[in-house]
Design an enzyme around this catalytic site. Structure first.
Site, PDB file in Angstrom:
ATOM      1  N   ALA A   9       0.811  -1.226   0.000  1.00  0.00           N
ATOM      2  CA  ALA A   9       0.000   0.000   0.000  1.00  0.00           C
ATOM      3  C   ALA A   9       0.838   1.266   0.000  1.00  0.00           C
ATOM      4  O   ALA A   9       0.330   2.359  -0.259  1.00  0.00           O
ATOM      5  CB  ALA A   9      -0.934  -0.007   1.212  1.00  0.00           C
ATOM      6  N   GLY A  10       2.120   1.137   0.304  1.00  0.00           N
ATOM      7  CA  GLY A  10       2.950   2.331   0.460  1.00  0.00           C
ATOM      8  C   GLY A  10       3.199   3.039  -0.858  1.00  0.00           C
ATOM      9  O   GLY A  10       3.089   2.459  -1.942  1.00  0.00           O
ATOM     10  N   ARG A  14      10.598   7.552  -1.392  1.00  0.00           N
ATOM     11  CA  ARG A  14      12.019   7.701  -1.687  1.00  0.00           C
ATOM     12  C   ARG A  14      12.384   7.310  -3.121  1.00  0.00           C
ATOM     13  O   ARG A  14      13.477   7.580  -3.590  1.00  0.00           O
ATOM     14  CB  ARG A  14      12.846   6.893  -0.667  1.00  0.00           C
TER      15      ARG A  14
END
Ligand code: UD1
Ligand code: CA
Length: 450
Positions: A9-10, A14
């Site tokens: 889900a992230g 970065r």
């Protein structure tokens, strides 16, 4: 009963990408596909995918794999919060829950199998995969005793200086007893540097937490940025090359070549420098590919040579020579013993056995019989501005240099086309067709001009 849940889900902040992190490609497959494949031996009863950031896109891309349950995490408040979303779906479920971070793509199936096996044998509430890393920066640190019993996991950013020196790291791969985990999940707090709910905090709450240390630390590489993506790509490429070397393939300059998972090579294939294979490719015994070639979703027979050429979605028979500088485009079907030479482009065309197209040609939407000799610079004019048309040339025919065949057109067998012709009408078997202005020569013209 075993359920597998992948945390996907992230956003992957970065990575600085428009693409969700778990959909980043690595040697031809996305990170999340690779993670799912690492649990492939276990035949889990249920496979759950926790999606959130660009959930629709992730779902659309993965739905074709089949058998996946998508669980939405909105907003994304940490790995513990992600697993909390499983509580309604796993109501009444009894057994193990294998949790896999969606950004750990190099795990071997045997490693995941061993984790589940050890977990079952020890009767722990959770068993997690760990690795000793030379540079553990960024990873959660695992605090464990000599018997493998884990007391806690502390994230890198929450560690004291002293805790930082512990290089036993959390791989983000856990086998939980689901009932035990479900009891402690609601107790997680956001009392940490990121203000998130950490799955790793459940470990200290469970009575029996164990770990299994991997032998090859490369397997647990997590991908958070493009540098790590490149490192994993390099490792994966090396694995693939080593696999094929063990199967009898020679790489002249291994590190300059890339492969994809979907490639198959015969014995004594030689891969010359700067050669790349993408998608699904098959290459038969004794073929030599490269230097400087790109082969994508193509099948190449035995004893073929391809030099400085691009081959995409094409089929090449046996004993064929391609290049240098040829371009085989989708649906180019090149028969046994053919020769495709310099600066030749072939698209959606069938070439019968022994046919030669040696120099500077475009062959598109054409069907060429056997032993056709296509002269230098011959072009099939297949497009009238609106539609594509077919060119058919029978076996043993020849076209002279710089011929244009205006499609739709049929040239019979044993026919000959004179050099420099523009052919607009069908040519019968055995005929000679010449379609160009007759040459005019004016003797003594220079003198008369004065
Ligand atoms: C995590 C672990 C860390 C471990 C490392 C291994 C935690 C708190 N930390 O850190 O101990 O060493 O992995 O690589 O778990 N995700 C969600 N929802 C969220 C947040 C993340 O689904 O709300 C997913 C991400 O898409 C990713 C995975 O969980 O696939 C891990 O998240 P990430 O933010 O990369 O965790 P790390 O900081 O690497
Ligand atoms: Ca990570």
């Amino acid at each position: 009963m075993l359920a597998v849940a992948v945390l996907a889900a992230g956003k992957g902040t970065r990575m600085k990408s428009a693409l969700p992190k778990v959909l980043q490609p690595l040697a031809g497959a996305t990170l999340v596909e690779r993670v799912l494949a690492s649990a492939g031996n276990l035949k889990p009863e249920r496979r759950l995918l926790i999606v959130g950031h660009q959930a629709k896109r992730v779902e659309q891309q993965l739905a074709p794999l089949g058998g996946l349950e998508f669980v939405l995490q909105q907003p994304q408040n940490g790995t513990g919060h992600a697993v909390q979303q499983l509580i309604p779906s796993l109501q009444g479920f009894e057994g193990e829950l294998l949790v896999l971070n969606g950004d750990v793509p190099l795990l071997r199936r045997e490693t995941v199998d061993a984790l589940v096996q050890q977990h079952r044998a020890s009767g722990a509430d959770v068993t997690l995969l760990t690795a000793r890393l030379e540079n553990p920066t960024g990873y959660g640190r695992v605090f464990a005793d000599a018997d493998g019993q884990v007391s806690s996991i502390i994230e890198h950013r929450d560690c004291t200086n002293e805790q930082h020196s512990n290089n036993l790291t959390n791989a983000g791969i856990y086998c939980f007893n689901w009932t035990a985990l479900a009891n402690v999940l609601p107790k997680l707090s956001t009392d940490n540097d990121q203000g998130e709910l950490y799955l790793t905090d459940t470990v200290a709450m469970l009575p029996k937490a164990m770990h299994l240390e991997v032998a090859d630390a490369d397997e647990v590489n997590g991908i958070n940025n493009r540098r790590q993506l490149a490192q994993c790509e390099a490792l994966l490429q090396q694995r693939l090359r080593h696999h094929w070397m063990d199967e009898g393939v020679t790489f002249v300059d291994p590190e300059s070549c890339t492969l994809s998972e979907g490639c198959r090579f015969g014995r004594d294939v030689v891969i010359e420098p700067q050669t790349h294979f993408r998608g699904r490719c098959v290459v038969g015994d004794n073929s030599r590919i490269g230097p400087g070639s790109l082969i994508e979703d193509a099948s190449v027979g035995t004893n073929v040579s391809v030099v400085h050429s691009v081959v995409r979605e094409a089929n090449i028979g046996n004993d064929v020579a391609i290049g240098p500088f040829a371009h085989l485009r989708p649906a180019a079907d090149v028969g046994d013993g053919c020769r495709i030479g310099n600066f030749v482009e072939v698209k959606k065309s069938q070439l019968g056995a022994g046919t030669k197209v040696n120099h500077l040609s475009y062959i598109g939407d054409a069907q060429l019989g056997e032993k056709v000799n296509v002269g230098a610079g011959t072009i099939t004019a297949n497009y009238d501005g609106l539609n594509k048309h077919r060119t058919v040339i029978g076996s043993n025919s020849k076209t002279g240099a710089n011929s244009v065949l205006v499609a739709p057109i049929n040239v019979g067998e044993r026919a000959t086309i004179g050099a420099g012709s523009t052919i607009t009408k069908d040519v019968a078997d055995g005929a000679l067709a010449i379609g160009r202005a007759r040459q005019m020569t004016k003797d003594g013209w220079a003198e008369r001009k004065g």
